[in-house]
Enzyme design. Structure first.
Site, PDB file in Angstrom:
ATOM      1  N   SER A 127       7.539  -2.272  -3.165  1.00 56.52           N
ATOM      2  CA  SER A 127       6.254  -2.245  -3.879  1.00 56.52           C
ATOM      3  C   SER A 127       6.414  -2.854  -5.259  1.00 56.52           C
ATOM      4  O   SER A 127       7.468  -2.721  -5.892  1.00 56.52           O
ATOM      5  CB  SER A 127       5.818  -0.787  -4.008  1.00 56.52           C
ATOM      6  N   TYR A 151       8.203   8.071  -6.620  1.00 59.97           N
ATOM      7  CA  TYR A 151       7.896   7.089  -5.565  1.00 59.97           C
ATOM      8  C   TYR A 151       8.519   5.733  -5.903  1.00 59.97           C
ATOM      9  O   TYR A 151       9.226   5.132  -5.084  1.00 59.97           O
ATOM     10  CB  TYR A 151       6.379   6.962  -5.397  1.00 59.97           C
ATOM     11  N   LYS A 155      11.708   3.530  -4.049  1.00 61.61           N
ATOM     12  CA  LYS A 155      11.701   2.142  -3.572  1.00 61.61           C
ATOM     13  C   LYS A 155      12.850   1.345  -4.211  1.00 61.61           C
ATOM     14  O   LYS A 155      13.530   0.569  -3.542  1.00 61.61           O
ATOM     15  CB  LYS A 155      10.358   1.483  -3.898  1.00 61.61           C
TER      16      LYS A 155
HETATM   17  P1  NAD Z   1       0.643   4.731   5.582  1.00 58.75           P
HETATM   18  O1  NAD Z   1       0.853   6.113   5.112  1.00 58.75           O
HETATM   19  O2  NAD Z   1      -0.710   4.341   6.075  1.00 58.75           O
HETATM   20  O3  NAD Z   1       1.710   4.361   6.712  1.00 58.75           O
HETATM   21  C1  NAD Z   1       3.018   4.895   6.736  1.00 58.75           C
HETATM   22  C2  NAD Z   1       3.246   5.427   8.139  1.00 58.75           C
HETATM   23  O4  NAD Z   1       4.577   5.962   8.200  1.00 58.75           O
HETATM   24  C3  NAD Z   1       2.295   6.545   8.523  1.00 58.75           C
HETATM   25  O5  NAD Z   1       1.720   6.244   9.773  1.00 58.75           O
HETATM   26  C4  NAD Z   1       3.190   7.794   8.605  1.00 58.75           C
HETATM   27  O6  NAD Z   1       2.738   8.695   9.590  1.00 58.75           O
HETATM   28  C5  NAD Z   1       4.537   7.177   8.916  1.00 58.75           C
HETATM   29  N1  NAD Z   1       5.718   7.939   8.461  1.00 58.75           N
HETATM   30  C6  NAD Z   1       5.931   8.482   7.248  1.00 58.75           C
HETATM   31  N2  NAD Z   1       7.155   9.056   7.195  1.00 58.75           N
HETATM   32  C7  NAD Z   1       7.717   8.859   8.419  1.00 58.75           C
HETATM   33  C8  NAD Z   1       8.959   9.208   9.005  1.00 58.75           C
HETATM   34  N3  NAD Z   1       9.883   9.893   8.315  1.00 58.75           N
HETATM   35  N4  NAD Z   1       9.205   8.848  10.278  1.00 58.75           N
HETATM   36  C9  NAD Z   1       8.280   8.161  11.014  1.00 58.75           C
HETATM   37  N5  NAD Z   1       7.080   7.817  10.511  1.00 58.75           N
HETATM   38  C10 NAD Z   1       6.799   8.158   9.238  1.00 58.75           C
HETATM   39  O7  NAD Z   1       1.090   3.756   4.386  1.00 58.75           O
HETATM   40  P2  NAD Z   1       0.911   2.189   4.243  1.00 58.75           P
HETATM   41  O8  NAD Z   1      -0.083   1.940   3.176  1.00 58.75           O
HETATM   42  O9  NAD Z   1       0.741   1.568   5.571  1.00 58.75           O
HETATM   43  O10 NAD Z   1       2.346   1.825   3.638  1.00 58.75           O
HETATM   44  C11 NAD Z   1       3.417   1.358   4.447  1.00 58.75           C
HETATM   45  C12 NAD Z   1       4.633   1.130   3.589  1.00 58.75           C
HETATM   46  O11 NAD Z   1       4.308   0.183   2.574  1.00 58.75           O
HETATM   47  C13 NAD Z   1       5.125   2.381   2.863  1.00 58.75           C
HETATM   48  O12 NAD Z   1       6.539   2.363   2.860  1.00 58.75           O
HETATM   49  C14 NAD Z   1       4.582   2.219   1.459  1.00 58.75           C
HETATM   50  O13 NAD Z   1       5.380   2.864   0.514  1.00 58.75           O
HETATM   51  C15 NAD Z   1       4.639   0.711   1.285  1.00 58.75           C
HETATM   52  N6  NAD Z   1       3.676   0.215   0.310  1.00 58.75           N
HETATM   53  C16 NAD Z   1       2.351   0.513   0.448  1.00 58.75           C
HETATM   54  C17 NAD Z   1       1.448   0.067  -0.506  1.00 58.75           C
HETATM   55  C18 NAD Z   1      -0.025   0.383  -0.373  1.00 58.75           C
HETATM   56  O14 NAD Z   1      -0.751   0.220  -1.349  1.00 58.75           O
HETATM   57  N7  NAD Z   1      -0.536   0.796   0.769  1.00 58.75           N
HETATM   58  C19 NAD Z   1       1.886  -0.700  -1.604  1.00 58.75           C
HETATM   59  C20 NAD Z   1       3.242  -0.994  -1.707  1.00 58.75           C
HETATM   60  C21 NAD Z   1       4.138  -0.530  -0.736  1.00 58.75           C
HETATM   61  C1  UD1 Z   2      -1.266   2.277  -7.392  1.00 58.16           C
HETATM   62  C2  UD1 Z   2       0.088   2.932  -7.561  1.00 58.16           C
HETATM   63  C3  UD1 Z   2       1.165   1.952  -7.171  1.00 58.16           C
HETATM   64  C4  UD1 Z   2       0.917   1.350  -5.790  1.00 58.16           C
HETATM   65  C5  UD1 Z   2      -0.456   0.687  -5.818  1.00 58.16           C
HETATM   66  C6  UD1 Z   2      -0.837   0.022  -4.536  1.00 58.16           C
HETATM   67  C7  UD1 Z   2      -0.217   4.494  -9.427  1.00 58.16           C
HETATM   68  C8  UD1 Z   2       0.128   4.811 -10.855  1.00 58.16           C
HETATM   69  N1  UD1 Z   2       0.273   3.343  -8.934  1.00 58.16           N
HETATM   70  O1  UD1 Z   2      -1.344   1.258  -8.334  1.00 58.16           O
HETATM   71  O2  UD1 Z   2       2.409   2.602  -7.166  1.00 58.16           O
HETATM   72  O3  UD1 Z   2       1.910   0.392  -5.482  1.00 58.16           O
HETATM   73  O4  UD1 Z   2      -1.416   1.709  -6.114  1.00 58.16           O
HETATM   74  O5  UD1 Z   2      -1.005   0.969  -3.523  1.00 58.16           O
HETATM   75  O6  UD1 Z   2      -0.873   5.250  -8.753  1.00 58.16           O
HETATM   76  N2  UD1 Z   2      -9.079   2.695 -10.468  1.00 58.16           N
HETATM   77  C9  UD1 Z   2     -10.245   3.218 -10.991  1.00 58.16           C
HETATM   78  N3  UD1 Z   2     -10.829   4.264 -10.329  1.00 58.16           N
HETATM   79  C10 UD1 Z   2     -10.291   4.810  -9.178  1.00 58.16           C
HETATM   80  C11 UD1 Z   2      -9.094   4.249  -8.663  1.00 58.16           C
HETATM   81  C12 UD1 Z   2      -8.500   3.197  -9.345  1.00 58.16           C
HETATM   82  O7  UD1 Z   2     -10.753   2.766 -12.004  1.00 58.16           O
HETATM   83  O8  UD1 Z   2     -10.847   5.769  -8.634  1.00 58.16           O
HETATM   84  C13 UD1 Z   2      -8.456   1.548 -11.170  1.00 58.16           C
HETATM   85  C14 UD1 Z   2      -7.059   1.816 -11.679  1.00 58.16           C
HETATM   86  O9  UD1 Z   2      -7.086   2.369 -12.970  1.00 58.16           O
HETATM   87  C15 UD1 Z   2      -6.455   0.399 -11.612  1.00 58.16           C
HETATM   88  C16 UD1 Z   2      -7.166  -0.246 -10.435  1.00 58.16           C
HETATM   89  O10 UD1 Z   2      -8.359   0.511 -10.228  1.00 58.16           O
HETATM   90  O11 UD1 Z   2      -6.801  -0.322 -12.785  1.00 58.16           O
HETATM   91  C17 UD1 Z   2      -6.330  -0.218  -9.164  1.00 58.16           C
HETATM   92  O12 UD1 Z   2      -5.910   1.124  -8.915  1.00 58.16           O
HETATM   93  P1  UD1 Z   2      -5.106   1.523  -7.612  1.00 58.16           P
HETATM   94  O13 UD1 Z   2      -5.812   1.038  -6.393  1.00 58.16           O
HETATM   95  O14 UD1 Z   2      -4.808   2.987  -7.697  1.00 58.16           O
HETATM   96  O15 UD1 Z   2      -3.755   0.672  -7.705  1.00 58.16           O
HETATM   97  P2  UD1 Z   2      -2.638   0.615  -8.871  1.00 58.16           P
HETATM   98  O16 UD1 Z   2      -3.060   1.368 -10.058  1.00 58.16           O
HETATM   99  O17 UD1 Z   2      -2.276  -0.805  -9.063  1.00 58.16           O
END
Ligand code: NAD
Ligand code: UD1
Length: 341
Positions: A127, A151, A155
């Site tokens: 991330s 978190y 990572k």
């Molecule tokens: P998500 O929660 O929708 O998907 C993660 C999946 O992993 C879920 O289906 C959950 O049931 C499963 N899971 C969790 N722990 C597990 C375990 N121990 N064994 C088997 N399954 C397990 O999340 P996502 O948004 O799809 O994110 C996927 C990956 O990407 C994560 O590692 C997350 O940290 C990373 N990531 C997500 C974002 C984001 O904004 N969504 C941003 C940066 C990185």
């Molecule tokens: C968050 C996570 C980051 C993760 C990323 C993508 C935190 C501190 N960071 O970041 O670790 O990788 O999501 O999943 O949580 N906002 C509002 N109102 C809301 C929600 C968000 O104004 O109800 C604003 C936030 O202040 C920010 C922007 O929208 O400026 C995006 O927010 P968000 O979607 O939570 O993503 P990140 O803050 O980038």
């Protein structure tokens, strides 16, 4: 392309499910493992509706070596894409051990069982949160790592562990993908983001306000040093992200050494930009209130995505309008009970 089975951990989750669709469209056979801690088994049916075929699916925890061993014995896996993990920043502050156990312990356990089976191609979901507050934008991969939450630390720790693993055994080829702000949904609306409880992230929260499930969006801070005073982020369409994984997988399978790349659009949008784009997508005004800054937020970050283009030939193709249109479509299908949980 292609042959071989691909293990997708966390494959019923938000990003994993979209990646399964892209992989299967490219001809890969997919084996999903998920413990359903944050997703629903019905996602497999919806992947099948979109792609016309069903991935193999096991309800299992990546930390359970016996379960994982049983899955790997039944399949001929050539590479793994490891999405499984926990991702809520605030929760990680409250229960850090759960995050280190799942995200760090889960990855170690997965690598051990993959190693036993001689599977040494891995893509890991990292991330942009590993950068913390960046010194400058756009953020390139060589920027200092300053994670600011358990978190984020989990990572960064996994990235280090994977670097040490490939250093110790050069047969390992590992792609680390640092996602910026994934959002949107598959254009069918059948799969998408369906957070449990109150959404932490902007786009799913906006979708619920637009659908009338929440009263108003709180805009966290309007006094940042940005043109309109609200925070700027790099929103990337989840299908672009999924295609980025296919490009990364292709590179690893064709023998490219390991890499760390940003997956972002390279464009920054403010909170107000996203609100306007979502209003255009849903066709009505969205109630918003100004609220104090959210603890831990930074003013602005967006990716320098050039390494992904150079190494993988990948760049994002979909814009903010597509993200909001597809997120809204998925939200409407969910509200009608057609999708997700
Ligand atoms: P998500 O929660 O929708 O998907 C993660 C999946 O992993 C879920 O289906 C959950 O049931 C499963 N899971 C969790 N722990 C597990 C375990 N121990 N064994 C088997 N399954 C397990 O999340 P996502 O948004 O799809 O994110 C996927 C990956 O990407 C994560 O590692 C997350 O940290 C990373 N990531 C997500 C974002 C984001 O904004 N969504 C941003 C940066 C990185
Ligand atoms: C968050 C996570 C980051 C993760 C990323 C993508 C935190 C501190 N960071 O970041 O670790 O990788 O999501 O999943 O949580 N906002 C509002 N109102 C809301 C929600 C968000 O104004 O109800 C604003 C936030 O202040 C920010 C922007 O929208 O400026 C995006 O927010 P968000 O979607 O939570 O993503 P990140 O803050 O980038």
């Amino acid at each position: 392309m292609s042959t071989g089975e691909i293990l997708v951990t966390g494959g019923t989750g938000f990003i994993g499910s979209h990646c399964c669709v892209s992989l299967m469209k490219q001809g890969y056979r997919v084996v999903v493992v998920d413990n359903l801690s944050n997703s629903d088994a019905g996602v497999i049916d919806r992947i099948a509706s979109i792609t016309g075929s069903r991935p193999a699916f096991y309800i299992a925890d990546v930390r359970n070596a016996d379960e994982m061993d049983r899955v790997l014995r039944r399949h001929d896996i050539s590479a793994a894409i490891h999405f499984a993990g926990l991702k809520a920043v605030g929760e990680s502050v409250a229960v850090p051990l759960r995050y280190f156990d799942n995200n760090v312990g889960g990855t170690i356990a997965l690598c051990q069982v993959l190693n036993t089976h001689g599977i040494k191609r891995l893509i890991f979901s990292s991330s942009a949160t590993v950068y913390g507050a960046p010194d400058r934008v756009p953020v390139a991969e060589d920027a200092p790592l300053r994670p600011a939450s358990p978190y984020g630390h989990s990572k960064a720790m996994v990235e280090q562990i994977l670097a040490d693993l490939s250093h110790a055994d050069p047969e390992w080829r590992i792609g680390i993908l640092r996602y910026f702000n994934p959002a949107g949904a598959h254009e069918s609306g059948l799969i998408g983001e369906s957070p449990r409880g109150t959404p932490n992230n902007l786009v799913p929260f906006l979708a619920q306000v637009a659908a009338g499930q929440r009263d108003a969006l709180n805009i966290f801070g309007n006094d940042y040093p940005t043109p309109d005073g609200t925070g700027i982020r790099d929103y990337i369409h989840v299908m672009d992200l999924a295609e980025g994984h296919c490009a990364a997988l292709e590179a690893l399978l064709q023998g490219q050494p390991g890499f760390t790349v940003n997956l972002g659009s390279g464009r920054g949008h403010s909170v107000l930009d996203v609100v306007r784009a979502f209003e255009a997508a849903c066709g009505h005004a969205i109630p918003c209130h100004h609220a104090p800054r959210r603890a831990g937020d930074v003013a602005e970050y967006y990716a320098d995505p050039s390494r992904a283009m150079t190494l993988l030939g990948w760049e994002s193709r979909r814009d903010l309008e597509s993200i909001c249109r597809d997120a809204w479509h998925s939200q409407c299908r969910q509200s009608n009970g057609a999708s997700q949980r």
